[in-house]
Design a protein around this motif. Structure first.
Motif, PDB file in Angstrom:
ATOM      1  N   GLU A  30     -11.506  81.372  16.308  1.00 53.51           N
ATOM      2  CA  GLU A  30     -11.275  81.550  17.743  1.00 53.51           C
ATOM      3  C   GLU A  30     -11.572  82.978  18.167  1.00 53.51           C
ATOM      4  N   PRO A  31     -12.849  83.331  18.299  1.00 53.66           N
ATOM      5  CA  PRO A  31     -13.197  84.666  18.783  1.00 53.66           C
ATOM      6  C   PRO A  31     -12.855  84.799  20.266  1.00 53.66           C
ATOM      7  N   LEU A  32     -12.724  86.021  20.749  1.00 56.91           N
ATOM      8  CA  LEU A  32     -12.426  86.263  22.156  1.00 56.91           C
ATOM      9  C   LEU A  32     -13.636  86.914  22.816  1.00 56.91           C
ATOM     10  N   LYS A  33     -14.271  86.183  23.714  1.00 57.29           N
ATOM     11  CA  LYS A  33     -15.429  86.705  24.434  1.00 57.29           C
ATOM     12  C   LYS A  33     -14.948  87.670  25.516  1.00 57.29           C
ATOM     13  N   LEU A  34     -15.589  88.832  25.590  1.00 58.68           N
ATOM     14  CA  LEU A  34     -15.166  89.857  26.545  1.00 58.68           C
ATOM     15  C   LEU A  34     -16.191  90.119  27.639  1.00 58.68           C
ATOM     16  N   LEU A  35     -17.475  90.223  27.279  1.00 57.44           N
ATOM     17  CA  LEU A  35     -18.530  90.588  28.233  1.00 57.44           C
ATOM     18  C   LEU A  35     -19.698  89.613  28.109  1.00 57.44           C
ATOM     19  N   GLU A  36     -20.340  89.333  29.228  1.00 59.94           N
ATOM     20  CA  GLU A  36     -21.510  88.456  29.224  1.00 59.94           C
ATOM     21  C   GLU A  36     -22.650  89.081  30.004  1.00 59.94           C
ATOM     22  N   GLY A  37     -23.893  88.714  29.617  1.00 60.83           N
ATOM     23  CA  GLY A  37     -25.069  89.184  30.338  1.00 60.83           C
ATOM     24  C   GLY A  37     -25.488  90.582  29.973  1.00 60.83           C
ATOM     25  N   LEU A  38     -25.318  90.970  28.715  1.00 60.96           N
ATOM     26  CA  LEU A  38     -25.637  92.340  28.290  1.00 60.96           C
ATOM     27  C   LEU A  38     -27.136  92.587  28.278  1.00 60.96           C
ATOM     28  N   THR A  39     -27.530  93.781  28.708  1.00 57.42           N
ATOM     29  CA  THR A  39     -28.920  94.205  28.615  1.00 57.42           C
ATOM     30  C   THR A  39     -29.115  94.965  27.306  1.00 57.42           C
ATOM     31  N   VAL A  40     -30.359  95.340  27.026  1.00 55.53           N
ATOM     32  CA  VAL A  40     -30.659  96.104  25.812  1.00 55.53           C
ATOM     33  C   VAL A  40     -29.884  97.423  25.818  1.00 55.53           C
ATOM     34  N   ARG A  41     -29.823  98.072  26.959  1.00 54.92           N
ATOM     35  CA  ARG A  41     -29.108  99.346  27.069  1.00 54.92           C
ATOM     36  C   ARG A  41     -27.654  99.178  26.665  1.00 54.92           C
ATOM     37  N   GLU A  42     -27.025  98.141  27.169  1.00 52.57           N
ATOM     38  CA  GLU A  42     -25.605  97.934  26.906  1.00 52.57           C
ATOM     39  C   GLU A  42     -25.356  97.497  25.465  1.00 52.57           C
ATOM     40  N   LYS A  43     -26.225  96.646  24.960  1.00 53.58           N
ATOM     41  CA  LYS A  43     -26.077  96.234  23.557  1.00 53.58           C
ATOM     42  C   LYS A  43     -26.204  97.434  22.629  1.00 53.58           C
ATOM     43  N   THR A  44     -27.165  98.299  22.933  1.00 53.53           N
ATOM     44  CA  THR A  44     -27.376  99.487  22.099  1.00 53.53           C
ATOM     45  C   THR A  44     -26.139 100.370  22.079  1.00 53.53           C
ATOM     46  N   PHE A  71      -7.635  90.720  36.757  1.00 56.63           N
ATOM     47  CA  PHE A  71      -7.441  92.164  36.802  1.00 56.63           C
ATOM     48  C   PHE A  71      -8.708  92.903  37.197  1.00 56.63           C
ATOM     49  N   PHE A  72      -9.841  92.312  36.882  1.00 59.82           N
ATOM     50  CA  PHE A  72     -11.078  93.045  37.034  1.00 59.82           C
ATOM     51  C   PHE A  72     -11.881  92.566  38.239  1.00 59.82           C
ATOM     52  N   GLY A  73     -11.229  91.880  39.168  1.00 64.98           N
ATOM     53  CA  GLY A  73     -11.929  91.411  40.364  1.00 64.98           C
ATOM     54  C   GLY A  73     -12.799  90.221  40.047  1.00 64.98           C
ATOM     55  N   SER A  74     -13.897  90.094  40.776  1.00 69.20           N
ATOM     56  CA  SER A  74     -14.828  88.994  40.536  1.00 69.20           C
ATOM     57  C   SER A  74     -15.677  89.353  39.343  1.00 69.20           C
ATOM     58  N   VAL A  75     -15.609  88.520  38.326  1.00 68.38           N
ATOM     59  CA  VAL A  75     -16.192  88.955  37.064  1.00 68.38           C
ATOM     60  C   VAL A  75     -17.242  88.001  36.543  1.00 68.38           C
ATOM     61  N   GLY A  76     -17.988  87.359  37.420  1.00 71.73           N
ATOM     62  CA  GLY A  76     -19.089  86.524  36.956  1.00 71.73           C
ATOM     63  C   GLY A  76     -20.182  87.390  36.365  1.00 71.73           C
ATOM     64  N   SER A  77     -20.869  86.893  35.353  1.00 66.91           N
ATOM     65  CA  SER A  77     -21.934  87.651  34.721  1.00 66.91           C
ATOM     66  C   SER A  77     -23.144  87.779  35.633  1.00 66.91           C
ATOM     67  N   VAL A 125     -17.211 100.331  28.461  1.00 69.71           N
ATOM     68  CA  VAL A 125     -17.375  99.506  29.664  1.00 69.71           C
ATOM     69  C   VAL A 125     -17.318 100.377  30.908  1.00 69.71           C
ATOM     70  N   ASP A 126     -16.340 101.272  30.964  1.00 74.29           N
ATOM     71  CA  ASP A 126     -16.202 102.137  32.139  1.00 74.29           C
ATOM     72  C   ASP A 126     -17.303 103.184  32.207  1.00 74.29           C
ATOM     73  N   ARG A 127     -17.699 103.696  31.038  1.00 69.48           N
ATOM     74  CA  ARG A 127     -18.769 104.705  31.039  1.00 69.48           C
ATOM     75  C   ARG A 127     -20.080 104.114  31.546  1.00 69.48           C
ATOM     76  N   LEU A 128     -20.338 102.837  31.192  1.00 69.75           N
ATOM     77  CA  LEU A 128     -21.568 102.174  31.615  1.00 69.75           C
ATOM     78  C   LEU A 128     -21.446 101.527  32.989  1.00 69.75           C
ATOM     79  N   GLY A 129     -20.210 101.429  33.507  1.00 69.35           N
ATOM     80  CA  GLY A 129     -19.997 100.808  34.815  1.00 69.35           C
ATOM     81  C   GLY A 129     -20.318  99.330  34.830  1.00 69.35           C
ATOM     82  N   ILE A 130     -19.856  98.602  33.817  1.00 66.94           N
ATOM     83  CA  ILE A 130     -20.221  97.185  33.704  1.00 66.94           C
ATOM     84  C   ILE A 130     -18.995  96.268  33.742  1.00 66.94           C
ATOM     85  N   ARG A 131     -17.991  96.632  34.524  1.00 66.98           N
ATOM     86  CA  ARG A 131     -16.823  95.753  34.642  1.00 66.98           C
ATOM     87  C   ARG A 131     -17.191  94.399  35.273  1.00 66.98           C
ATOM     88  N   ASP A 132     -18.293  94.354  36.000  1.00 70.74           N
ATOM     89  CA  ASP A 132     -18.708  93.082  36.581  1.00 70.74           C
ATOM     90  C   ASP A 132     -19.167  92.095  35.520  1.00 70.74           C
TER      91      ASP A 132
END
Length: 717
Positions: free
Chosen positions: A230-244, A8-14, A130-137
């Motif tokens: 069984e947790p569900l991983k959603l996002l990978e490769g977060l920066t400090v900004r995104e984690k905050t 759904f989200f296109g190419s989504v490699g971290s 996710v959309d506010r930060l523009g990090i769907r990739d």
């Protein structure tokens, strides 16, 4: 989840992840608690403290949960702290496989609110950020087979062709009460209704875009049976900004985790040797759990990762975590410290390995091009695979083990289906498991055996380096089987009366027909076993032992052993099949005076402080005395193959003297396999090299790869 499927989200490699089949080793930390760094030794200044947590859900109505105090609202739990895996280096200390650390966000079942409406609100809140930060990739790849956007869907048939995906799809369909012919749009709407995304009138509670997100994520939760373990991983490769942003959001049900994956610093090289890591496979679960591994552990699946698992894995620790009612960590205490894995140093020289792999690819392309120029059939136009092995004489150390075509470990997961469908079978390690008729390279071993054994000639005299055997073009000893020498087949010529040096130089078949007949198969095979042909080499990775044929072997095929088979075997045809690994080892034994060493890839093991905890030493596998005169005779003959044969031009002008032997092994209905064995320097051999070009037409063709590798080894470019 796989790393690069288009969902759904296109190419989504971290942005920070590195592709590969292995799943991340996951160790979790609280969303509202800061994670810490682990410092295990001198070589690691900072290593992220990683948790792998099996949580026990605390249901709101349940009052007597062990470790939870109802009066103060704090919960205490014990978590596993997984050890960092050791890294892999070459013999010179060049790092080949490293650990890469990534921050990720996942949904934690134990923190999710009760009820579908509240769960959906949490998921929607996360996607708003996710959309506010523009990090769907950064979104992990979709495992949902519903393609499109709400409410318009179709099925991803490629995904559903997989056994696991189709099984999950069927299970969820039955859970939704749908029949097997249900359309994709109806399937999605049923899931939306079941999970509380619609109001009482059946209208969506969210925008189409957010409904698309919710359907994808709720499907994935059902697919993995979203639960405490069984947790569900959603996002990978977060920066400090995104984690905050997520930490400050106050959204329930999410945590920040730290994962590490393997990075291959020379992507596309040494892939057959290094191997992969991944979750414990079901077939091996009992074995690993008996060794104390948690079922969620990451282990070596093949190659050196698997062979040296005992060194690389490390020992897990345990920690007691205390959290408040919001899931924030308020205190932690280590009960058992982690012991990081040890670093493995291979015998491989990565620069030589790269040269070997490149040389094979170039050699195959050259053979095909030359065949096209010739316009003839069976001149190598079908050559498409090869293998080469470089061994250090007198040690059993493997400096390079190359198989072509190869693959890229960094993109293995993405490329897997294509690799399986490739007719050249790039996943197959030809150096260790490809078995080939040795062709005329076998004549060297027959000569050494005859000279060492004191084989008696028809006149009763002992065979020596000066003994002459006459080649008349055809071998006429048997009335019913009279094979020809290759030179006769090309022009009805013959080699006349020649000694063993000349016979090796010109690769005279009739000379070795006679020598083989006089030695007999049992005696030939006695030396083959000493050479390690048709035997295990001792290498730590899975290998084929090949075939060392005799009457017992052929009787199983319903074929009687005859004198004709003996003389065919003596020139490297017949039923014998050996690996490039064995051919290099066999050559080393001959030029080293009769000492054969077990082959190995493990050179050293060091701890994180750089202290050596294991160092390999040469292990003698077999020996017999090859006299100095015999050794000199053979080396002289092999030098003449390289220096005085007009067909062997690969080493012309090379600064180091080389000894070698060609082999051209016939293959029915295809170009012959090209085989070449070599050693250098001539006076005091340091390395031996074997090379096989599948359907390479002529043994001389395989010498080109060896020249390239020897240039690199001796420093001549």
């Amino acid at each position: 989840m796989s790393k690069k499927r288009l969902g759904f989200f296109g190419s989504v490699g971290s942005r920070k992840t590195h592709d590969g089949i292995s799943e991340d080793q996951e160790k979790t930390v609280s969303i509202s608690g800061s994670y810490r760094l682990l410092v295990p030794g001198i070589l690691f200044a900072v290593i992220c403290l990683l948790y792998t947590v099996t949580l026990v859900r605390t249901v709101a109505e349940k009052k007597d949960v062990p470790g939870q105090s109802e009066s103060d609202g704090y919960t205490t739990r014990t978590v596993s702290v997984q050890a960092v895996r050791g890294e892999i280096y070459d013999r010179n200390g060049v790092k080949l496989v490293a650990n890469v650390y990534n921050d990720y966000l996942y949904f934690d079942y134990s923190l999710m609110p009760y009820g579908n409406a509240e769960k959906n609100k949490c998921i929607a809140g996360v996607m708003d950020i996710v959309d506010r930060l523009g990090i769907r990739d950064m979104l992990c790849d979709s495992a949902c087979p519903l393609q499109g956007t709400f409410p318009y869907y179709n099925y991803d048939l490629e995904m559903l062709s997989g056994t696991i995906a189709s099984g999950r799809f069927k299970r969820i369909r039955e859970y939704l009460g749908l029949d097997e012919n249900v359309g994709a749009a109806e399937y999605a709407m049923a899931l939306a209704k079941k999970t509380g995304m619609l109001d009482k009138e059946g209208k969506p509670l969210y925008s189409d875009e957010r409904m698309t997100d919710l359907i994808r994520i709720r499907y994935e939760m059902e697919a993995i049976r979203f639960a405490p373990g069984e947790p569900l991983k959603l996002l990978e490769g977060l920066t400090v900004r995104e984690k905050t942003a997520f930490l400050e959001s106050g959204i329930s049900g999410i945590r920040i985790g730290v994962s590490y994956s393997r990075e291959y610093l020379y992507p596309g090289y040494a892939s057959h040797i290094l191997g992969r890591v991944g979750k414990i496979q079901a077939a091996n679960a009992e074995y690993y759990t008996s060794l104390g591994y948690p079922v969620t552990a990451t282990v070596g699946l093949d190659g050196c990762e698997k062979a040296f698992e005992e060194y690389l894995r490390g020992m897990d620790g345990t920690m007691v975590i205390t959290e408040d009612k919001n899931g924030s960590i308020v205190s932690s205490k280590m009960l058992k410290e982690t012991a990081p894995g040890l670093d493995v140093y291979l015998t491989i020289d990565i620069e030589l390995q790269i040269r070997a792999e490149d040389a094979l690819a170039e050699n195959v392309a050259w053979v095909v091009a030359e065949a096209a120029k010739s316009g003839k059939k069976f001149e190598g136009e079908d050559c498409d695979a090869a293998a080469m092995v470089v061994e250090k004489v007198g040690t059993g150390e493997l400096l390079a083990v190359a198989s072509y075509p190869s693959f890229n470990l960094a993109t293995f997961g993405k490329d897997y289906n294509d690799l399986l469908e490739d007719s050249r079978t790039p996943l197959f390690n030809r150096a260790l498991n490809g078995t080939y008729a040795p062709g005329s390279t076998f004549k060297v071993g027959v000569a050494v055996g005859a000279l060492t054994d004191g084989t008696k000639m028809p006149d009763g005299k002992t065979f020596t380096a000066s003994t002459l055997i006459r080649d008349e073009g055809k071998y006429r000893y048997y009335d019913d089987y009279q094979p020809e020498c290759w030179v006769y087949a090309y022009g009805h010529a013959n080699h006349g009366s020649i000694n063993v040096t000349k016979a090796i130089q010109v690769s005279c078949n009739c000379f070795f027909y006679e020598l083989g007949r006089l030695m007999e198969i049992d005696n030939i095979n006695k030396y083959c076993r000493l050479y390690g042909l048709g035997q295990s080499t001792g290498i730590e990775l899975p290998e084929s032992v090949g075939v060392l044929a005799d009457s017992i072997y052929t009787s199983k095929l319903g074929v009687a052993w005859t004198g004709g088979l003996t003389i065919q075997t003596a020139i490297g045809q017949g039923y014998n099949r050996f690996t490039p690994l064995q051919l290099a080892n066999y050559t080393s034994m001959i030029v080293d005076g009769g000492k054969r060493y077990s082959l190995h890839l493990l050179n050293e093991v060091k701890d994180f402080g750089g202290k050596t905890v294991y160092s390999a030493s040469p292990e003698l596998a077999a020996s017999f005395e090859i006299g100095r005169q015999t050794t000199d005779t053979i080396k002289d003959a092999m030098s003449k193959v390289v220096e005085e044969n007009s067909t062997v031009t690969a080493f012309d002008g090379f600064a180091v003297r080389v000894g070698g032997k060609t082999g051209t092994a016939q293959v029915t209905g295809q170009s012959s396999n090209a085989v070449f064995i070599a050693f250098a320097p001539l006076e005091k051999p340091e390395i031996t090299v074997s090379c096989v070009l599948e359907r390479g037409a002529h043994g001389t063709n395989a010498a080109r790869s060896i020249r390239s590798v020897m240039e690199k080894y001796f420093g001549y470019n």
